[in-house]
Design a protein around this motif. Structure first.
Motif, PDB file in Angstrom:
ATOM      1  N   TYR A   1       0.835  -1.209   0.000  1.00 50.81           N
ATOM      2  CA  TYR A   1       0.000   0.000   0.000  1.00 50.81           C
ATOM      3  C   TYR A   1       0.870   1.260   0.000  1.00 50.81           C
ATOM      4  O   TYR A   1       0.593   2.226  -0.729  1.00 50.81           O
ATOM      5  N   ILE A   2       1.937   1.238   0.793  1.00 51.93           N
ATOM      6  CA  ILE A   2       2.849   2.389   0.819  1.00 51.93           C
ATOM      7  C   ILE A   2       3.519   2.561  -0.539  1.00 51.93           C
ATOM      8  O   ILE A   2       3.653   3.683  -1.048  1.00 51.93           O
ATOM      9  N   TYR A   3       3.936   1.441  -1.149  1.00 51.14           N
ATOM     10  CA  TYR A   3       4.553   1.525  -2.478  1.00 51.14           C
ATOM     11  C   TYR A   3       3.597   2.180  -3.473  1.00 51.14           C
ATOM     12  O   TYR A   3       4.022   2.970  -4.327  1.00 51.14           O
ATOM     13  N   GLU A   4       2.318   1.834  -3.392  1.00 47.26           N
ATOM     14  CA  GLU A   4       1.332   2.452  -4.285  1.00 47.26           C
ATOM     15  C   GLU A   4       1.323   3.971  -4.103  1.00 47.26           C
ATOM     16  O   GLU A   4       1.344   4.728  -5.082  1.00 47.26           O
ATOM     17  N   LEU A   5       1.296   4.408  -2.855  1.00 45.28           N
ATOM     18  CA  LEU A   5       1.247   5.850  -2.596  1.00 45.28           C
ATOM     19  C   LEU A   5       2.536   6.536  -3.032  1.00 45.28           C
ATOM     20  O   LEU A   5       2.503   7.658  -3.555  1.00 45.28           O
TER      21      LEU A   5
END
Length: 606
Positions: free
Chosen positions: A235-239
């Motif tokens: 999820y952090i990578y997406e952001l």
């Protein structure tokens, strides 16, 4: 076989690579099964030997008794065995590794010969590579059951581009798949855990993908629930890649929300990575300058201290002293500096300005003993899965000291790096300044010199001299008035008055004067002191300093002058290294002349 040979053998034999157990680690590596990403080998390097822990199932106890094998070093389990690379034979190590690999590929089944992935050649047989048909395991067949895969997920899996080199393809594929799934929601009733280093969608099976997107759907509705750490990283990578956000500002706010409502609530281990990535994020996407300043607050505070030390002419004497109070232990622990803080604050600035004049003294003191300007290279979004799309990123001047320049996927960070033994260097400098000041300004007993460069000592003396010059310039010329005639008139008037007084009036006036003197002496005495003098000792010392009568007081309180003298000398000896009271030629107590001013400063001022 050493660890490097082991790495090459494993890659050539199985097509697998050892990976750091923790990102950036060089001491512990793991080998994961392609089937379920579970560990089946762990290599520990250090202390002169390397130990390979292997998961050998029911055979572990038997293998452990063979030469070169031992108990596992990291994995304390009955089905694991340790192999000391420096002691075990290469042939035995390869056999044990093959056994562990086959177990991992076949779901830890004991009868591994019935369903093995690779043909393992027996002893005395040519073990060169031979093409073998690989029979997919049940786990792989179940990984993506098309009947259970939603259409969007199936399409996402199909767009994975295997033709791109892994070094760049992993991040690019993740970005392309993430864009496709940016607005996807799921409501999967089951949950499949997920554990992977640098996780991406490609590493997940269908159950894990649906588990992730279901959890992400809740996050986007501001419902935060604990999940596998690897899902949180995805999820952090997406952001970080600006997936699922309106713009960079929106992405930053979502990262902050995730930090506060998930990381700090459920998984603080992520925070060390997230804090670093947030700094990269605000710079890479060129967010508002105010946000950048907030994100780099600790660095700005640190850099401010170095700017003050490097360019003291831009700052006040108080600001320079405050930095020394933070970066040294000597400033706050020295009694002389604490008692004469105003003097030392000003003195420090003159001396420090003098010391930084490298041309004058032939020594670059700041860069040699305090901080050295340096350039540090750091990959952008290090340790994450980030697809670098922009090749031109604006430079950012964080403060007067720190600057970020982007070059070929890395930050070039210009900053001042702390010199080794910086605190010791600054403490030694302050000690010598203190020592010189004690002699120059008569601030108590002298202290022994420390070893220090003679150029530094010259600068200290020159700075003290400059202080004297500036103090004299600052003094206002005082107007001198001759009061000699006025004093003579007063003296004559006093004689005339005395001649007119009767004996009775004179005695009464003397008694009143004596009473007033004793009253003033009592009011002058300060009982509170840091040297342990009691009320009687304080009265006696104060009376001697003010040259006032003390005999009546001692008689009324049944005290002996000699005892009071001994007590005072003993209690002040540590401060002066000498007695401060002695008997004069008339055998009367008096203050030693050399210490009168110091004692008045200590007990009569304030």
């Amino acid at each position: 076989m050493d660890s490097n040979q082991l790495f090459k053998y494993v890659y050539a034999k199985y097509g697998l690579k050892f990976k750091p157990a923790v990102p950036g680690s060089t001491s512990v590596y793991v080998l994961m099964s392609p089937v379920d990403s579970g560990y089946f080998a762990m290599l520990s390097r250090g202390q002169g030997q390397s130990i390979l822990d292997l998961k050998c199932g029911a055979m572990a106890a038997l293998i452990r008794d063979l030469p070169g094998f031992t108990d596992p070093m990291k994995i304390k389990a009955a089905d694991w065995v340790g192999a000391i690379l420096e002691k075990v034979s290469e042939d035995s190590l390869k056999k044990a590794l093959d056994f562990a690999f086959k177990l991992a590929m076949n779901g830890d089944e004991v009868n591994i010969a019935q369903n093995q992935y690779f043909y393992i050649a027996p002893d005395k047989v040519d073990d060169r590579y031979q093409a073998q048909a690989i029979k997919p395991s049940e786990n792989l067949r179940k990984k993506h059951n098309n009947s259970l895969v939603p259409d969007r997920i199936r399409k996402m899996l199909e767009i994975y581009d295997y033709s791109i080199l892994p070094s760049r393809g992993r991040a690019k594929n993740f970005y392309q798949q993430a864009r496709m799934m940016a607005d996807y929601d799921d409501d999967y009733p089951e949950f499949f855990a997920f554990k992977r280093f640098y996780p991406t969608y490609h590493d997940m099976n269908t159950g894990q993908l649906r588990s992730y997107f279901t959890w992400r759907s809740k996050i986007r509705q501001h419902v935060f629930e604990k999940t596998s750490t690897s899902y949180a990283f995805v999820y952090i990578y997406e952001l970080l890649n600006n997936i699922g956000v309106d713009d960079a500002q929106d992405g930053y706010e979502k990262l902050l929300e995730f930090e506060g409502k998930y990381v700090r609530q459920f998984d603080i281990s992520i925070d060390v990575y997230l804090q670093d990535w947030l700094k990269d994020y605000v710079l890479y996407y060129d967010l508002d300058e105010k946000i950048i300043k907030q994100r780099f607050a600790s660095e700005i505070k640190r850099d401010h201290d170095y700017e003050v030390l490097h360019h003291p002419e831009k700052f006040t004497a108080q600001e320079l002293a405050a930095v020394f109070a933070k970066k040294t232990t000597y400033w706050n622990s020295s009694k002389v500096i604490n008692k004469n803080e105003k003097l030392f604050v000003q003195l420090l600035r003159y001396v420090w300005l003098e010391l930084l004049d490298a041309k004058k003294y032939g020594i670059a003191y700041y860069s040699a003993f305090v901080g050295k300007p340096d350039i540090i290279e750091k990959p952008i979004f290090a340790g994450s899965v980030f697809y670098l799309r922009k090749q031109q990123v604006a430079d950012h001047q964080i403060d007067a000291v720190r600057k970020y320049h982007f070059y070929q996927g890395k930050w070039q960070i210009h900053c001042d790096q702390q010199i080794s033994r910086q605190r010791v260097n600054l403490n030694n400098f302050l000690h010598e300044l203190d020592r010189v000041a004690r002699t120059e300004f008569k601030l108590g007993r002298s202290i022994k010199p420390r070893f220090i460069d003679q150029a530094v000592l010259k600068a200290i003396n020159a700075g003290v001299a400059e202080y004297h010059i500036q103090e004299k310039k600052a003094q206002i010329d005082q107007i001198k008035i001759d009061f000699s005639d006025l004093d003579q008139i007063r003296a004559n008037a006093s004689k005339t008055r005395d001649s007119l007084l009767t004996d009775e009036e004179k005695q009464l006036e003397q008694a009143e004067a004596q009473e007033e003197v004793e009253k003033q002496a009592d009011e002058t005495v300060k009982v509170d002191n840091e040297y342990g003098l009691d009320e009687n000792e304080m009265f006696f010392l104060t009376a001697l300093l003010m040259q006032q009568p003390w005999q009546t007081y001692l008689k009324q309180h049944h005290l002996m002058a000699s005892i009071l003298m001994d007590n005072i000398n003993e209690k002040l000896f540590d401060e002066f290294g000498d007695v401060v009271l002695e008997n004069n030629e008339q055998d009367q107590p008096q203050v030693i002349t050399d210490y009168v001013d110091d004692l008045k400063d200590m007990f009569l001022k304030g």
